[in-house]
Enzyme design. Structure first.
Site, PDB file in Angstrom:
ATOM      1  N   GLY A   8       0.669  -1.066  -0.154  1.00  0.00           N
ATOM      2  CA  GLY A   8       0.105  -0.115  -0.017  1.00  0.00           C
ATOM      3  C   GLY A   8       0.696   1.202  -0.146  1.00  0.00           C
ATOM      4  N   THR A  10       1.700   3.292   2.564  1.00  0.00           N
ATOM      5  CA  THR A  10       2.126   3.303   3.905  1.00  0.00           C
ATOM      6  C   THR A  10       2.619   1.953   4.345  1.00  0.00           C
ATOM      7  OG1 THR A  10       0.814   5.252   4.381  1.00  0.00           O
ATOM      8  CG2 THR A  10       2.206   3.909   6.061  1.00  0.00           C
ATOM      9  N   ASN A  11       1.810   0.933   4.173  1.00  0.00           N
ATOM     10  CA  ASN A  11       2.032  -0.253   4.725  1.00  0.00           C
ATOM     11  C   ASN A  11       2.200  -1.464   3.723  1.00  0.00           C
ATOM     12  OD1 ASN A  11       1.717   0.697   7.482  1.00  0.00           O
ATOM     13  ND2 ASN A  11      -0.496   0.528   7.547  1.00  0.00           N
ATOM     14  N   LEU A  12       2.724  -2.489   4.338  1.00  0.00           N
ATOM     15  CA  LEU A  12       2.741  -3.578   3.363  1.00  0.00           C
ATOM     16  C   LEU A  12       2.339  -4.780   3.914  1.00  0.00           C
ATOM     17  CD1 LEU A  12       5.690  -5.116   1.302  1.00  0.00           C
ATOM     18  CD2 LEU A  12       4.640  -6.628   2.810  1.00  0.00           C
ATOM     19  N   ARG A  13       1.382  -5.380   3.754  1.00  0.00           N
ATOM     20  CA  ARG A  13       0.560  -6.667   4.241  1.00  0.00           C
ATOM     21  C   ARG A  13       1.156  -7.808   3.377  1.00  0.00           C
ATOM     22  NH1 ARG A  13      -2.728  -2.283   4.935  1.00  0.00           N
ATOM     23  NH2 ARG A  13      -4.007  -2.458   7.185  1.00  0.00           N
ATOM     24  N   VAL A 101      -5.004  -1.013  -8.529  1.00  0.00           N
ATOM     25  CA  VAL A 101      -5.148  -2.270  -8.430  1.00  0.00           C
ATOM     26  C   VAL A 101      -5.494  -2.495  -7.246  1.00  0.00           C
ATOM     27  CG1 VAL A 101      -2.503  -2.690  -7.878  1.00  0.00           C
ATOM     28  CG2 VAL A 101      -3.832  -4.276  -9.075  1.00  0.00           C
ATOM     29  N   ASP A 102      -5.254  -2.052  -5.907  1.00  0.00           N
ATOM     30  CA  ASP A 102      -5.823  -2.409  -4.798  1.00  0.00           C
ATOM     31  C   ASP A 102      -7.423  -2.291  -4.691  1.00  0.00           C
ATOM     32  OD1 ASP A 102      -5.304   0.509  -4.695  1.00  0.00           O
ATOM     33  OD2 ASP A 102      -5.203   0.843  -2.582  1.00  0.00           O
ATOM     34  N   ASP A 122     -12.436   1.321   1.723  1.00  0.00           N
ATOM     35  CA  ASP A 122     -10.952   1.007   2.032  1.00  0.00           C
ATOM     36  C   ASP A 122     -10.379   2.141   2.795  1.00  0.00           C
ATOM     37  OD1 ASP A 122      -8.407   0.086   2.111  1.00  0.00           O
ATOM     38  OD2 ASP A 122      -8.206  -0.611   0.101  1.00  0.00           O
ATOM     39  N   THR A 125      -4.166   5.184   3.833  1.00  0.00           N
ATOM     40  CA  THR A 125      -3.756   6.453   3.681  1.00  0.00           C
ATOM     41  C   THR A 125      -4.484   7.421   2.967  1.00  0.00           C
ATOM     42  OG1 THR A 125      -1.593   5.405   3.627  1.00  0.00           O
ATOM     43  CG2 THR A 125      -1.768   7.636   2.847  1.00  0.00           C
TER      44      THR A 125
END
Length: 250
Positions: A8, A10-13, A101-102, A122, A125
């Protein structure tokens, strides 16, 4: 076993999947690079068969992750791309590549998981809102700054002091810090309600309201429509794409 990555802003899951639903989801802040705690976890990980990713975090983090996966396992990352059609799902954007794409993967998962018309929110950020009919037609959506970005932009443009605070149980506040905190949540919740009600009137059905993203749980107290939280929605969409239609991978 597949390694699924949701990169994402900010974050990576990430999670492992054997072709079904993703397993335990791990979350790290990426800072446009590979976090050290991610590398520590991957050092103990058995080599996956494939690595499939969604990336809206930019080319720098994508390149860094790709270097790491080649160094650890000799594998390249397969980055999923948005496409106009996936099964019954049809994106409203005339230029599908302009649709994140998210967001697309969240709709892929939502259409698979719920049979009814849905509003997918969603809260990351950025806060995105997408309306999806039961037959797979995407009507379009909206984008707002996310909770933290909304608060940060207000404080950066005013002389309001930076007071760490969370909202009270009331939808309003009696002090500046809680007023800023509550305002950011209530703004997203209010738009959710407006879109939900419009969708309900247009379709003459009760839509599903699906919340995902890092701030989904924080929004629940502000919501006045029934909602379900699915924090791994993008990863679920990745799993669906991998098992259902390889051409969506670039």
């Amino acid at each position: 076993m597949m390694l699924l990555l949701d990169i994402g802003n900010t974050n990576l899951r990430w999670a492992l999947s054997d072709g079904g639903s993703p397993g335990e989801v791990r979350i790290v802040r990426h800072g446009a690079a590979v976090p050290l705690d991610l590398l520590a976890d991957w050092e103990r990980l058995e080599a996956p068969g494939r690595i499939v990713a969604s990336n809206v975090g930019g080319p720098a983090v994508a390149a860094a992750i790709s270097r790491a996966t080649r160094a650890y396992w000799g594998l390249d990352v397969e980055f999923v791309q948005t496409r106009a059609h996936f099964g019954a799902l049809r994106i409203a954007y005339p230029e599908p590549e302009r649709f994140g794409v998210d967001r697309w993967l969240a709709l892929v998962a939502a259409h698979r998981l719920v049979p009814e018309t849905a509003l997918v929110v969603d809260a990351g950020t950025a806060a995105t809102f997408d309306l999806l009919l039961a037959d797979g037609r995407h009507l379009g959506g909206l984008i707002l700054p996310g909770v933290e970005m909304m608060r940060a932009s207000l404080l950066a443009g005013t002389l309001i002091p930076r007071i760490a605070s969370e909202p009270t149980d009331e939808p309003w506040a009696a002090d500046t810090g809680p007023a800023v905190a509550a305002g950011s949540l209530q703004a997203i919740a209010a738009l959710t309600t407006r879109l939900y009600d419009r969708l309900e009137r247009q379709t003459q059905t009760s839509p599903a309201l699906i919340l995902t993203g890092g701030d989904a749980e924080r929004l629940i107290p502000a919501m006045d429509r029934p909602a379900r939280v699915m924090p791994d929605l993008v990863l679920r969409g990745l799993s669906e794409v991998v098992s259902g239609d390889a051409p969506a991978i670039g």
